[in-house]
Design an enzyme around this catalytic site. Structure first.
Site, PDB file in Angstrom:
ATOM      1  N   GLY A   1       0.829  -1.195   0.000  1.00 37.77           N
ATOM      2  CA  GLY A   1       0.000   0.000   0.000  1.00 37.77           C
ATOM      3  C   GLY A   1       0.868   1.251   0.000  1.00 37.77           C
TER       4      GLY A   1
ATOM      5  N   ALA B   1      -2.222  -5.236  12.058  1.00 38.72           N
ATOM      6  CA  ALA B   1      -2.504  -3.814  12.254  1.00 38.72           C
ATOM      7  C   ALA B   1      -1.268  -3.046  11.836  1.00 38.72           C
ATOM      8  CB  ALA B   1      -2.838  -3.549  13.722  1.00 38.72           C
TER       9      ALA B   1
ATOM     10  N   ASN C   1      -0.751  -0.611  -5.218  1.00 40.55           N
ATOM     11  CA  ASN C   1      -1.915  -0.473  -4.347  1.00 40.55           C
ATOM     12  C   ASN C   1      -1.876   0.929  -3.746  1.00 40.55           C
ATOM     13  OD1 ASN C   1      -2.920  -0.831  -1.281  1.00 40.55           O
ATOM     14  ND2 ASN C   1      -4.015  -2.288  -2.548  1.00 40.55           N
TER      15      ASN C   1
ATOM     16  N   CYS D   1      -9.436   2.348   3.519  1.00 39.12           N
ATOM     17  CA  CYS D   1      -8.773   3.307   4.403  1.00 39.12           C
ATOM     18  C   CYS D   1      -9.784   4.244   5.047  1.00 39.12           C
ATOM     19  CB  CYS D   1      -7.797   4.172   3.624  1.00 39.12           C
ATOM     20  SG  CYS D   1      -6.726   3.255   2.562  1.00 39.12           S
TER      21      CYS D   1
ATOM     22  N   GLY E   1      -6.147 -14.839   5.835  1.00 38.23           N
ATOM     23  CA  GLY E   1      -5.748 -16.241   5.900  1.00 38.23           C
ATOM     24  C   GLY E   1      -6.922 -17.183   5.664  1.00 38.23           C
TER      25      GLY E   1
HETATM   26  C1  FMN Z   1       0.368  -7.977   6.818  1.00 40.76           C
HETATM   27  C2  FMN Z   1      -0.676  -7.555   5.835  1.00 40.76           C
HETATM   28  C3  FMN Z   1      -0.596  -6.293   5.227  1.00 40.76           C
HETATM   29  C4  FMN Z   1      -1.557  -5.868   4.311  1.00 40.76           C
HETATM   30  N1  FMN Z   1      -1.449  -4.642   3.705  1.00 40.76           N
HETATM   31  C5  FMN Z   1      -2.362  -4.255   2.773  1.00 40.76           C
HETATM   32  C6  FMN Z   1      -2.241  -3.011   2.079  1.00 40.76           C
HETATM   33  O1  FMN Z   1      -1.291  -2.264   2.267  1.00 40.76           O
HETATM   34  N2  FMN Z   1      -3.212  -2.660   1.182  1.00 40.76           N
HETATM   35  C7  FMN Z   1      -4.266  -3.496   0.915  1.00 40.76           C
HETATM   36  O2  FMN Z   1      -5.111  -3.159   0.085  1.00 40.76           O
HETATM   37  N3  FMN Z   1      -4.396  -4.683   1.530  1.00 40.76           N
HETATM   38  C8  FMN Z   1      -3.471  -5.094   2.450  1.00 40.76           C
HETATM   39  N4  FMN Z   1      -3.609  -6.317   3.074  1.00 40.76           N
HETATM   40  C9  FMN Z   1      -4.743  -7.193   2.737  1.00 40.76           C
HETATM   41  C10 FMN Z   1      -4.341  -8.257   1.729  1.00 40.76           C
HETATM   42  O3  FMN Z   1      -3.881  -7.683   0.524  1.00 40.76           O
HETATM   43  C11 FMN Z   1      -5.512  -9.198   1.433  1.00 40.76           C
HETATM   44  O4  FMN Z   1      -6.597  -8.438   0.948  1.00 40.76           O
HETATM   45  C12 FMN Z   1      -5.992  -9.952   2.663  1.00 40.76           C
HETATM   46  O5  FMN Z   1      -4.892 -10.325   3.458  1.00 40.76           O
HETATM   47  C13 FMN Z   1      -6.814 -11.187   2.312  1.00 40.76           C
HETATM   48  O6  FMN Z   1      -6.083 -12.107   1.525  1.00 40.76           O
HETATM   49  P1  FMN Z   1      -5.265 -13.348   2.147  1.00 40.76           P
HETATM   50  O7  FMN Z   1      -6.178 -14.064   3.072  1.00 40.76           O
HETATM   51  O8  FMN Z   1      -4.833 -14.156   0.961  1.00 40.76           O
HETATM   52  O9  FMN Z   1      -4.105 -12.757   2.869  1.00 40.76           O
HETATM   53  C14 FMN Z   1      -2.639  -6.746   3.998  1.00 40.76           C
HETATM   54  C15 FMN Z   1      -2.707  -8.004   4.604  1.00 40.76           C
HETATM   55  C16 FMN Z   1      -1.748  -8.420   5.498  1.00 40.76           C
HETATM   56  C17 FMN Z   1      -1.851  -9.798   6.122  1.00 40.76           C
END
Ligand code: FMN
Ligand code: FAD
Ligand code: FES
Lengths: 304, 255
Positions: free
Chosen positions: A46, A70, A99, A130, A217
């Site tokens: 992001g 977080a 992003n 956001c 997850g």
């Molecule tokens: C540590 C972490 C940081 C993340 N940072 C962002 C971010 O900066 N921008 C965003 O749109 N989503 C962010 N996400 C969300 C992920 O891109 C994704 O939408 C979410 O984790 C669900 O997918 P997953 O279960 O495959 O991880 C973040 C997720 C995690 C775990």
């Protein structure tokens, strides 16, 4: 031979597997484990107009089959990205998607204006989860008006492919998806993380410094699949599916539900090679099921 | 830079130390263990634990081309399950991770370990000794039975011991051990519980001794990608403990 190409707006990806923002750094972090050119696309961290230190530690709590984070959009800002990160990733043989996050509409637009000069940024993914600082911190993505206002402003500032990333923390995600489509996005991606919370029962305190955080997850997958299915039936733009994909099988599940492409996030932490394995699985799956192109897989769920 | 890898390892031996610790001796299923530096760590996938989703960061206790040792303390479900792994089972390990301790040291180095925090110090001690550094260990534990690998440490360099119950060596915390007052010490490397590292850092600052500590912030990826493990530093703000650390010079830390 199966053709793994997929199209999102005017953008062609060599295969439907991308990495989810915030879970894959800028790609370099995984270069020891996989050949990045085998990915459909890399969605980088992001990025905001100004540098952000993010939230205080602790920022992570493990949960049953998932985790809360977080992080709070820690990043060095779009100018740093343009000067120091972009030169190192612009020649990767995959699509680089940024992003974009912001605390106001001007922030989002400002980031897009600075990204415009970077030719190899194939697309942006607009993170509307956001909080809107001017609207008392309520997330842009939780109301149709909020979504529409960001998306239409960004649309005016960005003429390459635009994907709007939806938050699942709403009553009816299809309404927000329609608002994004109406405001001119080329595609939507879902889902972002689910708002959650964990308490250390011995210390009787929240685990995260911010009390609540975003759940990701495997544990969120069934909800994300349901939402992707609902949204794919509600809009005509391509849907990018994500949330708890742990392997190729899970990626196919999202595509059967209607996703044109997928993103893999948290699973990269457990298996740094999961993305490439998923590409191989999808290819093999399509061969086994006699599918020549990904379009035959998208929305192919039967019996409904 | 050594390439990071995901490798499968066979558990060759699981040596239990009392009820709370296991020394897992692993051998690669194929290929050889990549070169590692003292203070680097691995991310291990935990088998047979319904509640463990992420890998667990564990320090490298010892490694050569065909062997990797992990010293594990039962802290929760994940480490319990690791401590219970059977000989012959296979573990997926990501390695080598993190920066490791400085080995470019002159004079007398005191390597201070508390509890399972002694794990990375064994290799550091041998490496420094080979480089001609005068090495001494100061190992702390609740009680004599919590002192791990004491023989191996003694084979490497002189060992000072502090136990809280006085069952061996100096009675009390490591920070009250007289060796810390010695004027010879020019360098400290420390790994252990936070309160211990904070106390050691305070003494090092007061006495102007160069000091490194190894942090154990909670991690998800271990690769610098998720930004979950950050430590707030004086020079760069939040940095990843998994890639900028786990070893930090105390001059960078805000505590
Ligand atoms: C540590 C972490 C940081 C993340 N940072 C962002 C971010 O900066 N921008 C965003 O749109 N989503 C962010 N996400 C969300 C992920 O891109 C994704 O939408 C979410 O984790 C669900 O997918 P997953 O279960 O495959 O991880 C973040 C997720 C995690 C775990
Ligand atoms: C770089 C690094 C090196 C490490 N080296 C070793 C080692 O060599 N041997 C060893 O036994 N342990 C080591 N640890 C600590 C080990 O990773 C944790 O004890 C483990 O992750 C706890 O997992 P669990 O499932 O057993 O416990 P959980 O059920 O997850 O938690 C149990 C308790 O342990 C605490 N805890 C969770 N994660 C950590 C953590 N990362 N650090 C400290 N406490 C934690 C929790 O707050 C909780 O109170 C290291 C940690 C790091 C970051
Ligand atoms: S644990 Fe992911 S960045 Fe350190």
């Amino acid at each position: 031979m199966v053709n793994l190409n997929v199209k999102i707006g005017s953008l062609t990806l060599k295969n439907p597997v991308m990495t989810a923002s915030g879970t894959f750094g800028y790609g370099e972090e995984f270069a020891d484990f996989i050949d990045l050119s085998r990915l459909g696309g890399i969605i980088v961290k992001g990025t905001t107009l100004n540098p952000r230190q993010g939230n205080p530690y602790p920022r992570m709590a493990e949960t049953p089959s998932g985790m809360l984070n977080a992080v709070g959009l820690q990043n060095k800002g779009v100018d740093y990205f343009a000067q120091h990160i972009y030169p190192g990733i612009k020649d990767l043989d995959t699509r680089v998607i940024v992003n974009v996050s912001g605390a106001s509409i001007e922030d989002y637009v400002g980031v897009c204006e600075r990204l415009r000069g970077l030719d190899k940024v194939a697309a942006i993914e607009v993170n509307i989860s956001c909080p809107n600082v001017k609207q008392g911190g309520m997330s842009f993505g939780t109301t149709c008006d909020g979504c529409e206002s960001v998306v239409s402003a960004v649309r005016r500032a960005w003429d390459r492919t635009m994907i709007v990333k939806l938050t699942p923390n709403v009553t009816d995600i299809t309404e927000i998806a329609r608002a994004a489509e109406g405001a001119g996005t080329d595609a939507v991606s879902l889902t972002n993380t689910f708002l959650g919370m964990a308490i250390d029962v011995e210390r009787q305190r929240p685990v995260l410094s911010t009390i609540t955080g975003g759940l990701s997850g495997a544990c969120i997958r069934p909800i994300a699949v349901r939402m992707v299915w609902q949204v794919a039936n509600a809009v005509s733009v391509p849907v990018v599916g994500l949330g708890g994909i742990m392997n190729g099988r899970d990626a196919v599940e999202f595509m059967l539900a209607g996703a044109t492409a997928v993103q893999i996030g948290t699973a990269n932490f457990i298996d740094p090679q999961v993305t490439v394995k998923a590409v191989e699985y999808i290819q093999d799956y399509m061969q086994r099921h006699g599918m020549a192109s990904c379009a035959e897989l998208t929305g192919a769920m039967k019996g409904v | 830079m050594v390439m990071k890898q995901v490798m499968d390892f066979t558990v060759k031996a699981n040596d239990k130390h009392g009820d709370n610790y296991s020394l897992l001796k692993l051998a690669p299923v194929k290929g050889s263990v990549p070169p590692v530096k003292p203070g680097q760590f691995v991310q291990v996938e935990v088998p047979n634990s319904k509640t463990t989703y992420l890998r667990r960061p564990i320090s490298i206790n010892y490694a050569d081309t065909h062997e990797l040792w992990l010293l594990v303390r039962r802290a929760g479900a994940g480490t319990r399950s690791l401590c219970d792994t059977q000989e012959g089972s296979v573990l997926s390990v990501v390695l080598p991770l993190g920066n490791g301790f400085t080995t470019d040291v002159k004079g007398t180095a005191l390597l201070i370990g508390g509890g399972v925090g002694i794990a990375p110090l064994l290799m550091l001690g041998s490496k420094l000794a080979v480089r001609g550094v005068d090495v001494q260990f100061l190992l702390g534990a609740r009680s004599m039975s919590d002192l791990l690998e004491l023989d191996l440490f003694r084979q490497t360099a002189p060992v000072h011991v502090a136990t809280e119950d006085g069952s061996l060596g100096h009675k009390g915390l490591v920070t009250t051990h007289p060796v810390l007052q010695s004027d010879e010490i020019t360098h400290i490397a420390c790994c252990g519980p936070m309160p211990m590292m904070k106390a050691v850092a305070a003494i090092a600052r007061e006495r102007g001794i160069n000091c490194e500590v190894s942090l154990e912030n909670m991690m998800a990826c271990g690769l610098g990608a998720c930004l979950c493990c950050v430590e707030d530093t004086k020079d760069e703000g939040n940095v990843c403990v998994c890639t900028d650390g786990p070893v930090f010079n105390i001059n960078r830390l805000k505590w």
